[in-house]
Design an enzyme around this catalytic site. Sequence first.
Site, PDB file in Angstrom:
ATOM      1  N   ASP A 107       6.335   4.145   7.450  1.00  0.00           N
ATOM      2  CA  ASP A 107       6.509   4.579   6.120  1.00  0.00           C
ATOM      3  C   ASP A 107       6.042   6.027   5.394  1.00  0.00           C
ATOM      4  O   ASP A 107       5.666   6.772   5.697  1.00  0.00           O
ATOM      5  CB  ASP A 107       4.902   3.932   5.618  1.00  0.00           C
ATOM      6  CG  ASP A 107       5.162   2.027   5.717  1.00  0.00           C
ATOM      7  OD1 ASP A 107       6.020   1.791   6.120  1.00  0.00           O
ATOM      8  OD2 ASP A 107       4.647   1.579   5.240  1.00  0.00           O
ATOM      9  N   LYS A 110       8.331   3.375   1.027  1.00  0.00           N
ATOM     10  CA  LYS A 110       8.565   2.871  -0.087  1.00  0.00           C
ATOM     11  C   LYS A 110       7.916   3.706  -1.771  1.00  0.00           C
ATOM     12  O   LYS A 110       6.604   4.382  -1.196  1.00  0.00           O
ATOM     13  CB  LYS A 110       7.729   1.414  -1.053  1.00  0.00           C
ATOM     14  CG  LYS A 110       9.296   0.270   0.540  1.00  0.00           C
ATOM     15  CD  LYS A 110       8.045  -0.889   0.467  1.00  0.00           C
ATOM     16  CE  LYS A 110       8.589  -1.777   1.460  1.00  0.00           C
ATOM     17  NZ  LYS A 110       7.969  -2.842   1.237  1.00  0.00           N
ATOM     18  N   MET A 161      -3.884   3.052  -4.517  1.00  0.00           N
ATOM     19  CA  MET A 161      -3.060   3.499  -5.734  1.00  0.00           C
ATOM     20  C   MET A 161      -2.882   2.788  -7.348  1.00  0.00           C
ATOM     21  O   MET A 161      -2.315   2.073  -7.464  1.00  0.00           O
ATOM     22  CB  MET A 161      -2.322   1.852  -5.203  1.00  0.00           C
ATOM     23  CG  MET A 161      -1.291   1.908  -3.363  1.00  0.00           C
ATOM     24  SD  MET A 161      -0.735   0.580  -2.518  1.00  0.00           S
ATOM     25  CE  MET A 161      -2.319  -0.323  -2.991  1.00  0.00           C
TER      26      MET A 161
END
Length: 368
Positions: free
Chosen positions: A146, A168, A283
């Site tokens: 990732d 991502k 996040m």
Amino acid sequence: MALVYKLAPFPSSLYSPQFERHKFSNPLPVYSLTCNASTSPFTEKHSIERYQRDQWLYKNQLEQSSSFPLLPDSKSTRQNDIGLQLPELKKLLQVLKEKRESEGGCSGGKCPPGDVFLVGTGPGDPELLTLKAVRVIKSADLLLYDRLVSNDVLDLVGPDARLLYVGKTAGYHSRTQEEIHELLLSFAEAGATVVRLKGGDPLVFGRGGEEMDFLQQQGIQVKVIPGITAASGIAAELGIPLTHRGVANSVRFLTGHSRKGGTDPLFVAENAADPDSTLVVYMGLSTLPSLALKLMHHGLPSDTPAAAVERGTTPQQRTVFAELKDLADKITSAELLSPTLIIIGKVVALSPFWPVHSEEESYMVQAR
């Protein structure tokens, strides 16, 4: 047998008519876009480091051009990138299958599946890896990694292993979650040792549970190697106890993700505004203004100590300390970037870095 090995759809959406129109288009040269090759400890989208690390996937392209296939953001770009990777992925799949057959253990033309490991790599500092994680990383045939697996961790990968970026970021997913599932399944069925590298802990806001569930439904055994989640690693780096007798008797992890990219956080309940608890928001950069207002509306004092930490535990770490009412503005002033972890609660004031001497020092940006 999974879709990659069938030399058919991988998954089926990738060979749609739209994909056929784009997959042979000529990618832009590497230096046609502005790239950041040195300031981030992580794999940023379309970075030079990513294409250097994964250059085995673009063997045919590199034989025809001296540049890496660095591409702009768009749906057709993602499909084009996957189209360039597909031939080498199929070759690797066949090589690994033949290797498994030559080693024995197969009967009637059928070989047992390989091992799949979900490995947490912690918040960035490679010295926070577990010994088991290091051993598995060095023994892998293929590693799907990732964005938030740090470059220092990726340097530990064995010389014969292959790396595949599946990261991502906002507005660009190099692979959909369904495509990641199929990749894991395909190479596991070929008998490979497959490692899925995830920043932090794979089962804390990492979608590791979805991947584990999918593979187990296909009869593939999955082993999970925990990592130090960002909340623990970064709090320790700053000397913030997430719980502390008489100050915070519980800790809650929240996702700052919004619905459909908006500015409203997914979940803020009244009991999240508990002054005797510590909140850690993953996040949450884009949704923090809304989150802070809701927490204060539900009773959390506006002067609650808080911290925002960009790229925690890496050499590029930056930290903003402020009271809750000021935190969003101070983050904007400091221009913090993702990934940034947010810690809210009275325990933040226990950090030796918490500024207490004057009103001017109620806000600071601290480099690691």
